[in-house]
Scaffold this active site. Structure first.
Site, PDB file in Angstrom:
ATOM      1  N   GLU A 181       0.833  -1.210   0.000  1.00 50.44           N
ATOM      2  CA  GLU A 181       0.000   0.000   0.000  1.00 50.44           C
ATOM      3  C   GLU A 181       0.865   1.256   0.000  1.00 50.44           C
ATOM      4  OE1 GLU A 181      -2.168  -1.563   3.418  1.00 50.44           O
ATOM      5  OE2 GLU A 181      -4.018  -1.447   2.258  1.00 50.44           O
ATOM      6  N   GLU A 198      -3.524  -9.811   3.611  1.00 45.48           N
ATOM      7  CA  GLU A 198      -4.280  -9.613   4.859  1.00 45.48           C
ATOM      8  C   GLU A 198      -5.300 -10.715   5.119  1.00 45.48           C
ATOM      9  OE1 GLU A 198      -3.544  -7.229   2.701  1.00 45.48           O
ATOM     10  OE2 GLU A 198      -2.804  -5.474   3.782  1.00 45.48           O
TER      11      GLU A 198
HETATM   12  N1  CO8 Z   1       4.792  -7.652  11.447  1.00 41.81           N
HETATM   13  C1  CO8 Z   1       5.564  -8.009  12.488  1.00 41.81           C
HETATM   14  N2  CO8 Z   1       6.665  -8.784  12.363  1.00 41.81           N
HETATM   15  C2  CO8 Z   1       6.989  -9.209  11.128  1.00 41.81           C
HETATM   16  C3  CO8 Z   1       6.210  -8.883   9.994  1.00 41.81           C
HETATM   17  C4  CO8 Z   1       5.066  -8.044  10.186  1.00 41.81           C
HETATM   18  N3  CO8 Z   1       4.282  -7.649   9.171  1.00 41.81           N
HETATM   19  N4  CO8 Z   1       6.763  -9.493   8.924  1.00 41.81           N
HETATM   20  C5  CO8 Z   1       7.846 -10.127   9.367  1.00 41.81           C
HETATM   21  N5  CO8 Z   1       7.992  -9.979  10.696  1.00 41.81           N
HETATM   22  C6  CO8 Z   1       9.035 -10.527  11.576  1.00 41.81           C
HETATM   23  C7  CO8 Z   1       8.844 -12.013  11.823  1.00 41.81           C
HETATM   24  O1  CO8 Z   1       7.902 -12.221  12.844  1.00 41.81           O
HETATM   25  C8  CO8 Z   1      10.230 -12.431  12.207  1.00 41.81           C
HETATM   26  O2  CO8 Z   1      10.458 -12.054  13.530  1.00 41.81           O
HETATM   27  P1  CO8 Z   1      11.335 -13.021  14.509  1.00 41.81           P
HETATM   28  O3  CO8 Z   1      12.691 -13.071  13.898  1.00 41.81           O
HETATM   29  O4  CO8 Z   1      11.290 -12.323  15.821  1.00 41.81           O
HETATM   30  O5  CO8 Z   1      10.640 -14.342  14.492  1.00 41.81           O
HETATM   31  C9  CO8 Z   1      11.121 -11.542  11.334  1.00 41.81           C
HETATM   32  O6  CO8 Z   1      10.295 -10.455  10.914  1.00 41.81           O
HETATM   33  C10 CO8 Z   1      11.627 -12.258  10.086  1.00 41.81           C
HETATM   34  O7  CO8 Z   1      10.499 -12.807   9.409  1.00 41.81           O
HETATM   35  P2  CO8 Z   1      10.344 -14.341   9.056  1.00 41.81           P
HETATM   36  O8  CO8 Z   1      11.148 -15.185   9.988  1.00 41.81           O
HETATM   37  O9  CO8 Z   1       8.880 -14.652   8.955  1.00 41.81           O
HETATM   38  O10 CO8 Z   1      11.022 -14.386   7.625  1.00 41.81           O
HETATM   39  P3  CO8 Z   1      10.692 -15.394   6.442  1.00 41.81           P
HETATM   40  O11 CO8 Z   1      11.753 -15.160   5.417  1.00 41.81           O
HETATM   41  O12 CO8 Z   1      10.487 -16.768   6.931  1.00 41.81           O
HETATM   42  O13 CO8 Z   1       9.278 -14.854   5.854  1.00 41.81           O
HETATM   43  C11 CO8 Z   1       7.700 -13.203   5.134  1.00 41.81           C
HETATM   44  C12 CO8 Z   1       9.188 -13.578   5.312  1.00 41.81           C
HETATM   45  C13 CO8 Z   1       7.060 -14.074   4.072  1.00 41.81           C
HETATM   46  C14 CO8 Z   1       7.680 -11.741   4.693  1.00 41.81           C
HETATM   47  C15 CO8 Z   1       6.952 -13.388   6.487  1.00 41.81           C
HETATM   48  O14 CO8 Z   1       7.670 -12.710   7.506  1.00 41.81           O
HETATM   49  C16 CO8 Z   1       5.550 -12.846   6.492  1.00 41.81           C
HETATM   50  O15 CO8 Z   1       4.645 -13.464   5.948  1.00 41.81           O
HETATM   51  N6  CO8 Z   1       5.337 -11.653   7.111  1.00 41.81           N
HETATM   52  C17 CO8 Z   1       4.037 -11.079   7.298  1.00 41.81           C
HETATM   53  C18 CO8 Z   1       3.512 -10.470   6.035  1.00 41.81           C
HETATM   54  C19 CO8 Z   1       2.113  -9.935   6.227  1.00 41.81           C
HETATM   55  O16 CO8 Z   1       1.179 -10.634   6.525  1.00 41.81           O
HETATM   56  N7  CO8 Z   1       1.957  -8.605   6.022  1.00 41.81           N
HETATM   57  C20 CO8 Z   1       0.699  -7.936   6.142  1.00 41.81           C
HETATM   58  C21 CO8 Z   1       0.487  -7.419   7.529  1.00 41.81           C
HETATM   59  S1  CO8 Z   1      -1.132  -6.724   7.762  1.00 41.81           S
HETATM   60  C22 CO8 Z   1      -0.994  -5.189   7.052  1.00 41.81           C
HETATM   61  O17 CO8 Z   1       0.012  -4.828   6.537  1.00 41.81           O
HETATM   62  C23 CO8 Z   1      -2.192  -4.328   7.116  1.00 41.81           C
HETATM   63  C24 CO8 Z   1      -1.860  -2.891   6.731  1.00 41.81           C
HETATM   64  C25 CO8 Z   1      -2.998  -1.952   7.021  1.00 41.81           C
HETATM   65  C26 CO8 Z   1      -3.060  -1.633   8.482  1.00 41.81           C
HETATM   66  C27 CO8 Z   1      -4.273  -0.790   8.713  1.00 41.81           C
HETATM   67  C28 CO8 Z   1      -4.336  -0.210  10.094  1.00 41.81           C
HETATM   68  C29 CO8 Z   1      -4.531  -1.154  11.188  1.00 41.81           C
END
Ligand code: CO8
Length: 260
Positions: free
Chosen positions: A114, A134
């Site tokens: 976004e 999401e």
């Molecule tokens: N939020 C918090 N922590 C995150 C996020 C996130 N969006 N993405 C990654 N991290 C953290 C992981 O938890 C991890 O932390 P830790 O080392 O402490 O375990 C660290 O970053 C590294 O991530 P991964 O170990 O998961 O790394 P991978 O290579 O295995 O995976 C991915 C990478 C595919 C990117 C995976 O991390 C993932 O799927 N992340 C989440 C993606 C997601 O769902 N994003 C959408 C979030 S919702 C949103 O954006 C809504 C926006 C609008 C908000 C409106 C107002 C409320």
């Protein structure tokens, strides 16, 4: 101003904002969003910044979305506030006087996608990945994804992305018109700065007005949008830049724009 979660660098009239929470793949918590809001205000007033690059730290992620660990604890009212605040920040990018190039160096997911879509031009590295994931979390996009994505790539492709949460490659993002170009990761910054340098040669007032007319006009009907363009076009003729640009052409020399 000092920022904790982002880095601002201004050099060669290019302001680079780097979202800097690499341990969380540059996920956006409310503190980072407030800093983003503040840095945009700072840049809007800086005469030494003609173009903005927006990127994330590292080679893995641009922004992996809103910070889920913070968001999970929000009440509906806090979410409403966070969503509206995010809308305001993204609108600020669209209203910024300077063009903003999104330099997408890895995952651009959810709020990251976004944020990217609010930029004027997107350059992605070949390892970048895009998604509105999401629905995987049982929520919907909340920073304009349901609205900007259909405007950018068309309603049905946007629906497919939002309803499946599917992650797409940079190449696919290019094919559907989400990004302007895809380059090797190693050449990403150079490619973005090259576009920025090209833009910096142009008349600053014209750039500002063109961006504004295009962003405002896209949601109007064609008649109203063209009327907006005509008025803005007329205003251009009161600028020194327009006089200089046309005179320089006729005198067969390079224009020296002053941004007035
Ligand atoms: N939020 C918090 N922590 C995150 C996020 C996130 N969006 N993405 C990654 N991290 C953290 C992981 O938890 C991890 O932390 P830790 O080392 O402490 O375990 C660290 O970053 C590294 O991530 P991964 O170990 O998961 O790394 P991978 O290579 O295995 O995976 C991915 C990478 C595919 C990117 C995976 O991390 C993932 O799927 N992340 C989440 C993606 C997601 O769902 N994003 C959408 C979030 S919702 C949103 O954006 C809504 C926006 C609008 C908000 C409106 C107002 C409320």
């Amino acid at each position: 101003m000092q920022y904790e979660n982002l880095i601002l660098d201004v050099s060669e009239r290019i302001a680079t904002v780097t979202i800097n929470r690499p341990k969380m793949l540059n996920a956006l918590n409310s503190a980072t969003m407030r800093e983003l809001d503040a840095v945009l205000s700072e840049i809007a007033g800086r005469q030494d910044a003609g173009v903005v690059l927006l990127t994330g730290t590292g080679e893995k992620a641009f922004v992996a979305g809103a910070d889920i660990s913070e968001m999970r604890g929000f009440t509906p009212l806090q979410v409403l506030e966070f969503s509206r605040f995010g809308h305001g920040v993204l609108e600020k990018i669209e209203r910024l006087p300077q063009p903003v190039i999104g330099v997408i160096n890895g995952f651009a997911l959810g709020g990251g996608c976004e944020l990217a879509m609010a930029c004027d031009i997107l350059v992605a590295s070949d390892n970048a990945k895009f998604a509105q994931p999401e629905v995987n979390l049982g929520i919907i996009p909340g920073w304009g994804g349901t609205q900007r994505l259909p405007r950018l790539v068309g309603r049905n492709i946007a629906k497919e992305l939002v309803l499946t949460g599917e992650m797409i490659s940079a190449q696919r993002a290019f094919e559907i018109g989400l990004v302007n170009r895809v380059v090797p990761q190693a050449g990403l910054t150079d490619a973005a700065r090259e576009i920025a340098r090209k833009i910096l040669e142009k008349g600053p007032v014209a750039l500002r007005i063109a961006k504004s007319v295009m962003n405002r006009g896209i949601d109007l009907d064609l008649d109203a949008a063209c009327a907006l363009e005509a008025k803005a076009f007329a205003v251009m003729f009161a600028t020194e830049d327009a006089a200089e640009g046309m005179t320089a052409f006729l005198e067969k020399r390079k224009a020296a724009f002053q941004g007035r």
